[in-house]
Design a protein around this motif. Structure first.
Motif: not given
Length: 431
Positions: A80-82, A85-86, A322-323, A343-345
């Protein structure tokens, strides 16, 4: 990119519709999600330029329920950091560095440290203490006649959030406006929304409004430059003596840095607001579109809790997160490179037939109901108990009313929030 391009095109040209915000003006593209789950469950989606927004590098979209849960529970591989999350990348390295100190955009152990500081406000015990007040507020929302249910329903999450955060009642409309600008920036009606009455605001509210930036088209609404008014308010609120313990006082005592404090305020002001503002009207519209299930709920109100879970599955307020891949790896047979967006839906996972029999059927007694509308893993929604309490209060009250559509619903233009801008209804108390 030629090696990857072959995989990108496997599902056809229409995959770009998953990214285009205007796609969601009409409806969530569940038929497209179903095809991609079957044919290309981890699929490359291009990011073409849209109006003032520049072209992005593209991303891997994840559509199947087991793969979505795998990504969400594996921060060591999917960070989530790199990149935050968008889908949209922050505009500058400085913007990225700023949002990386938000809890939503952290990985353990930093994420765990911030979560512990504010978790006490959202435990089941803390929510139970609020439930009576929330129920009383919900009971006062409705009057006979026509109304825009989106506007009416927005009052409860904004009021609840203001209560939890210690925001004075006269300033709660600021929370509504900030959430609209941040979440609805893809929609012209929301991008510049300003509904707070200056004369009714507290002195710190008026000072914040005076600090509101003039934003040029295309500026990322999550950048610090776009949020100067919100942060001016946050600091003023932190310096104001509060009655009792609040999330704000917990943050003051928790040793947060200035950037962590500002981002935490931003997260609460937006995330605890907009999701319910969209989820509750979406739940009502779903019930109205399935009158047999609404009648079933009226006949058996004990089904309310399972009905709420099914509303959340059927109308997930947040459609994706997003990841960023931390290393070269394989996901559902698809090679993913370090640094790729993943990106997980949630909206697709909630209709996966391998988990939900007859997934396009709305069934208020569905059990089990392993939806991912509150996420999964370390970032499971901190406010889930509070969200469910507000859902229960609203829909328990609505069972005492006859409700019918009084016009056409209008959807929010957003590829992120599954939202309604308008839901005209006619209310009549049941005799």
């Amino acid at each position: 990119m030629s090696e990857i391009d072959g995989g990108h095109q496997a599902a056809g040209r229409s995959v770009v519709e998953v990214f285009i915000p205007a796609t969601y003006d009409r409806a969530v593209p569940y038929e497209l999600f179903a095809r991609l789950r079957a044919e290309s469950p981890v699929c490359w989606i291009p990011e073409p330029p849209l109006g003032p927004w520049r072209e992005g590098p593209g991303y891997w979209a994840v559509f199947r329920h087991p793969d979505v849960k795998h990504v969400l529970r594996s921060p060591q591989d999917f960070s989530s950091h790199l990149g935050a999350t968008q889908i949209r990348d922050p505009d500058t390295p400085a913007d990225l560095e700023f949002v990386q100190v938000q809890m939503l955009n952290m990985d353990p152990p930093d994420h765990s440290r911030l979560r512990r500081i504010v978790a006490a406000a959202f435990t089941p015990r803390a929510v139970r203490a609020l439930e009576r007040t929330i129920a009383e507020r919900a009971a006062a929302l409705f009057d006979e006649g026509e109304c825009d249910f989106v506007e009416v329903a927005a009052d409860l999450p904004v009021w609840t959030l203001a209560h939890v955060m210690g925001v004075p009642a006269q300033d709660k409309r600021l929370l509504y406006d900030w959430a609209s600008r941040v979440i609805g920036y893809q929609d012209d009606d929301y991008a510049g929304l300003s509904t707070a009455d200056v004369e009714s605001l507290s002195p710190m509210g008026r000072l914040a409004l005076a600090a509101r930036p003039e934003l040029r088209p295309g500026v990322n609404p999550r950048s610090r430059a776009a949020l100067t008014d919100m942060f001016a308010y946050a600091h003023a609120l932190a310096e104001t003596p509060a009655d009792g313990e609040s999330v704000m006082s917990a943050m003051r005592k928790g040793g947060l840095t200035e950037a962590e404090f500002e981002n935490m305020f931003f997260l609460f002001a937006v995330a605890g607001n907009e999701t319910l503002r969209n989820g509750i009207p979406g739940g009502l519209l779903t019930l109205l579109q399935h009158p047999a299930e609404l009648a079933r709920l009226r006949e058996n109100p004990s089904l309310l809790d399972s009905a709420i879970e099914e509303m959340l599955r059927f109308w997930p307020p947040v459609m994706h997160f997003r990841r960023t891949a931390t290393r070269d790896l394989t996901l559902a047979g698809q090679p993913v490179r370090a640094g790729d967006k993943v990106v997980v839906y949630h909206a697709s996972a909630n209709r996966d037939p391998s988990v939900f029999p007859d997934p396009d059927r709305f069934d208020i007694a569905r059990t089990p109901n392993d939806h991912v509308s509150f996420g999964f893993g370390p970032h499971f929604c901190l406010g889930a108990h509070l969200a469910r309490a507000q859902f229960r209060s609203v829909f328990r009250e609505l069972l005492a009313w006859d409700v019918e559509l009084a016009g056409s619903p209008r959807r929010l233009t957003s590829n992120f929030q599954n939202g309604l801008k308008h839901l005209p209804v006619r209310l009549r108390r049941r005799r």
